[in-house]
Design a protein around this motif. Structure first.
Motif, PDB file in Angstrom:
ATOM      1  N   LEU A   1       0.857  -1.181   0.000  1.00 28.76           N
ATOM      2  CA  LEU A   1       0.000   0.000   0.000  1.00 28.76           C
ATOM      3  C   LEU A   1       0.896   1.234   0.000  1.00 28.76           C
ATOM      4  CD1 LEU A   1      -2.016  -2.229   0.974  1.00 28.76           C
ATOM      5  CD2 LEU A   1      -3.171  -0.411   2.232  1.00 28.76           C
ATOM      6  N   SER A   2       0.591   2.194  -0.857  1.00 28.85           N
ATOM      7  CA  SER A   2       1.420   3.396  -0.936  1.00 28.85           C
ATOM      8  C   SER A   2       1.207   4.315   0.255  1.00 28.85           C
ATOM      9  CB  SER A   2       1.134   4.153  -2.238  1.00 28.85           C
ATOM     10  OG  SER A   2      -0.223   4.548  -2.289  1.00 28.85           O
ATOM     11  N   ASN A   3       0.004   4.294   0.850  1.00 26.73           N
ATOM     12  CA  ASN A   3      -0.276   5.160   2.003  1.00 26.73           C
ATOM     13  C   ASN A   3      -1.056   4.384   3.057  1.00 26.73           C
ATOM     14  OD1 ASN A   3      -2.494   4.943   0.338  1.00 26.73           O
ATOM     15  ND2 ASN A   3      -3.262   6.996   0.790  1.00 26.73           N
ATOM     16  N   PRO A   4      -0.428   3.399   3.716  1.00 26.79           N
ATOM     17  CA  PRO A   4      -1.156   2.581   4.700  1.00 26.79           C
ATOM     18  C   PRO A   4      -1.657   3.415   5.868  1.00 26.79           C
ATOM     19  CG  PRO A   4       1.211   2.181   4.846  1.00 26.79           C
ATOM     20  CD  PRO A   4       0.991   3.027   3.630  1.00 26.79           C
ATOM     21  N   ALA A   5      -2.847   3.046   6.362  1.00 19.70           N
ATOM     22  CA  ALA A   5      -3.441   3.776   7.496  1.00 19.70           C
ATOM     23  C   ALA A   5      -2.579   3.634   8.740  1.00 19.70           C
ATOM     24  CB  ALA A   5      -4.856   3.265   7.756  1.00 19.70           C
ATOM     25  N   ASN A   6      -1.993   2.453   8.941  1.00 23.05           N
ATOM     26  CA  ASN A   6      -1.062   2.241  10.046  1.00 23.05           C
ATOM     27  C   ASN A   6      -0.166   1.060   9.706  1.00 23.05           C
ATOM     28  OD1 ASN A   6      -2.381  -0.263  10.982  1.00 23.05           O
ATOM     29  ND2 ASN A   6      -4.025   1.101  11.657  1.00 23.05           N
ATOM     30  N   ILE A   7       0.726   0.719  10.622  1.00 28.65           N
ATOM     31  CA  ILE A   7       1.737  -0.299  10.351  1.00 28.65           C
ATOM     32  C   ILE A   7       1.126  -1.682  10.166  1.00 28.65           C
ATOM     33  CG2 ILE A   7       2.200  -0.972  12.744  1.00 28.65           C
ATOM     34  CD1 ILE A   7       5.184  -0.909  12.021  1.00 28.65           C
ATOM     35  N   GLU A   8      -0.103  -1.875  10.615  1.00 30.94           N
ATOM     36  CA  GLU A   8      -0.759  -3.177  10.476  1.00 30.94           C
ATOM     37  C   GLU A   8      -1.285  -3.420   9.068  1.00 30.94           C
ATOM     38  OE1 GLU A   8      -1.105  -5.687  12.760  1.00 30.94           O
ATOM     39  OE2 GLU A   8       0.277  -4.513  13.994  1.00 30.94           O
ATOM     40  N   TYR A   9      -1.304  -2.407   8.219  1.00 29.29           N
ATOM     41  CA  TYR A   9      -1.883  -2.541   6.881  1.00 29.29           C
ATOM     42  C   TYR A   9      -0.872  -2.133   5.806  1.00 29.29           C
ATOM     43  CZ  TYR A   9      -6.109  -2.501   9.734  1.00 29.29           C
ATOM     44  OH  TYR A   9      -7.054  -2.777  10.688  1.00 29.29           O
TER      45      TYR A   9
END
Length: 653
Positions: free
Chosen positions: A462-470
């Motif tokens: 993901l280029s802009n993950p919501a947090n480190i889990e994604y």
């Protein structure tokens, strides 16, 4: 969907026509919006469960009829009464679509030109972009002022994503001195009187103001925006030439430049983390309220200069854009998609009803098709594709006018074989006392690779993950099951804990083609199961492998089936009556032959090899199973020995 609340009487005045509730409901349907509710302020207060008002307060509320209208989420031009009434009048043919003009200052004009200087080295650390515009000789009434504020609130909630992407600031230009500066400074160096404290004229340092907003009940509407910048070492700030603080985006404006009903010149600034959305927001505000200027639908530009600390201009642009653009859609495509058959000339007229005019028909040299070329105004940022043009043509044509037809082709729908197999296996594995789980398709790099003792390899990131889990799309189902175990440590493991999941993983693949496009990745349906308990349960997982193969009508090969002979040399009952597909066999071999998977305990893992007509009678590995390595269990905080299985189900079709 956003909801616009507007007084019935004011809306009909703007439309210059009255309707019954039923007639207006039908008009909304024809236009593609929905009249959700007919109410009043007093009725809303009586129905409210959270806001308990006194009898006197309720009686003081207005009983004027209010329409609550649901508008599409991407139609930002319909979020105020000005935009909605204008769009409806154009749709009804009682008004021509306006032409917006950006007025350039004359060369001989000696007055200071509007300039916004951005200290790029500072602002790029927190909110790097700003766009601006000036509305001159505007006339406000109380209704227009309220609508002006409401539109900003609507945009902040929707397109601006609660001010995280864009924050709008509006100011009385006559109280300010250009040129303006957009900077980011230490919080304690920003001192000003905020709009919320105009009556008391109380000045705050920026850091103290944010602390105040977090605890003051009177400012609770601003509390959700405080975390956006609170922990930053620099706070964004907009100032005029006299260093007067105009705003502290995205929190609050300064008191000195507040807009009143006497304001005639409005300066609009939008600070943002996304320049595209900032331009859409600015164009929307300008398009809606420039109609109240002495010269309607005109706006004065502002030059935005990005400068260094040494006052050197690195880049520059002028806003607002208010630019028209053209888009193409094949005429046959529009007719086919809508299910109608109208002439290209009729489509031209329908486009004008939806503010997509002037439209024209063009013919490409290398194509026999006729194309519809529409003109997209700055208010229609939702037009991105020929499908959007076709949708607007369908609305203008009228949904109720589309004749229902029997399809020219006769087909019978059915479940995809892969989905049918997955559903059947879910039922059978559940009968074997396994509990099905459904885990998230996104996970962290650590969970997907490192925690399983695998090197980091290709995956869809993901280029802009919501947090480190994604961070990535999972390439294996196992981390989700292990995390499920991790969060169910309080459950009893005395009789073993069995979990399974049948879902898709995503693998990088430069050869996979979807609709004639190489997408760089492909989905693959997997089965993953695990057993955790007092013992490793290797034999339990091994038994599940054999059960799945039996259900898929795949027989063991000769070497593997020899293990099923009885002491008398005959096949056991299960093998005698096994139903299997011709040419489909499987066997199980230790992984030691070609290197073990490091996530398994050494010498305690195996691979499942399949031979089928699809493999040209060659063995391919379709999965592995074994006892998980203690380090893997430690990484997921699992206290019991665990065995797992993962199979590629697509190979079994």
């Amino acid at each position: 969907m956003p909801t616009l609340s507007v007084e019935k009487e004011k809306l009909f005045d703007a439309l210059e026509k009255s309707y019954t509730d039923k007639e207006f409901d039908e008009l909304c349907f024809e236009f593609g919006v929905e009249l959700d509710e007919i109410t009043s302020e007093r009725e809303e207060a009586l129905k409210s469960v959270t806001n308990k008002l006194s009898k006197q307060q309720i009686e003081a509320l207005s009983d004027k009829i209010v329409y609550k209208i649901d508008v599409p989420a991407n139609r930002y031009d319909l979020l105020c009464i000005e935009g909605l009434s204008r769009a409806l009048k154009i749709f009804l043919g009682t008004m021509e679509a306006p032409n917006f003009t950006v007025l350039q200052p004359p060369i001989s004009d000696s007055s200071p030109h509007m300039v916004m200087n951005v200290i790029q080295e500072h602002t790029e650390q927190i909110r790097p972009f700003v766009v601006c515009a000036v509305l001159k000789d505007i006339t406000f009434t109380q209704e227009r002022y309220d609508s002006f504020i409401d539109l900003q609130d609507q945009l902040h909630r929707n397109l601006c994503r609660q001010r995280t992407l864009v924050a709008i600031g509006t100011h009385d230009l006559d109280t300010l001195q250009p040129p303006f500066t957009y900077d980011a400074r230490p919080p304690n160096s920003i001192q000003f009187v905020p709009l919320t404290h105009s009556s008391t004229d109380t000045s705050f340092a920026a850091n103290d103001l944010l602390d105040h907003y977090e605890i003051d009940a009177a400012c609770k509407h601003l509390k959700p925006y405080v975390p956006i910048i609170k922990d930053s070492p620099l706070y964004p700030v907009v100032l005029d030439a006299n260093e007067t603080v105009m705003s502290l985006p995205p929190i609050i404006n300064g008191s000195k430049s507040k807009i009143t009903l006497e304001t005639t010149n409005v300066f609009i600034e939008c600070t943002a983390t996304d320049l595209t959305k900032a331009n859409i927001v600015l164009d929307t505000v300008v398009a809606m309220f420039s109609q109240y200027c002495a010269n309607p639908f005109t706006v004065h530009p502002v030059t935005v200069n990005y400068i260094t600390n040494q006052k050197e201009v690195k880049s520059s642009y002028q806003t607002p854009l208010m630019a028209k653009r053209t888009e193409l859609a094949p005429v046959n495509f529009c007719n086919s998609l809508i299910g109608i058959n109208i002439s290209p000339e009729s489509m031209l007229q329908l486009c004008s009803k939806m503010q997509l005019g002037p439209a024209e028909l063009i013919q490409k040299d290398d194509d026999a098709q006729t194309y519809l070329q529409v003109t997209v105004p700055p208010t229609r940022s939702d037009i991105l594709h020929p499908v959007d043009i076709a949708e607007d043509i369908a609305i203008a044509y009228g949904f109720n006018n589309i004749v229902k037809r029997i399809p020219t082709t006769s087909t019978v729908g059915g479940e995809q074989p892969l989905h049918a197999l997955s559903d059947l296996l879910r039922e059978e594995i559940a009968r074997a006392s396994y509990t099905e789980v459904l885990t998230h398709g996104l996970c962290s790099l650590k969970d997907n690779f490192t925690a399983l003792r695998h090197p980091i390899s290709q995956a869809v990131h993901l280029s802009n993950p919501a947090n480190i889990e994604y961070q990535v799309v999972r390439t294996t189902l196992l981390p989700g099951l292990l995390k499920t175990l991790q969060h169910n440590k309080s459950a009893s493991f005395a009789n073993g804990f069995k979990l399974f999941e049948i879902s898709d993983i995503v693998l990088a693949d430069d050869e996979h083609v979807n609709t004639q496009t190489i997408v760089g990745a492909k989905n693959q349906r997997h089965l993953c199961a695990l057993y955790a308990g007092p013992t490793s349960g290797f034999e339990i997982i091994h038994g599940l492998v054999d059960r799945v193969m039996t259900l898929c009508e795949v027989q063991p090969d000769a070497a593997y089936i020899a293990k099923s002979f009885t002491s008398s040399g005959e096949l056991n009952t299960e093998e005698k009556f096994r139903i299997s597909r011709s040419g489909w066999t499987y066997t199980i071999q230790p992984q030691e032959d070609d290197g073990e998977d490091p996530m398994y305990f050494p010498g305690r893992s195996a691979k499942v090899l399949l031979t089928s007509p699809h493999t040209q009678d060659k063995q391919i590995c379709i999965g592995t199973f074994g006892i998980l390595h203690p380090e893997v269990l430690h990484n997921f905080d699992i206290l019991y020995p665990t065995s797992s299985l993962e199979l590629n189900l697509e190979s079994l079709l």
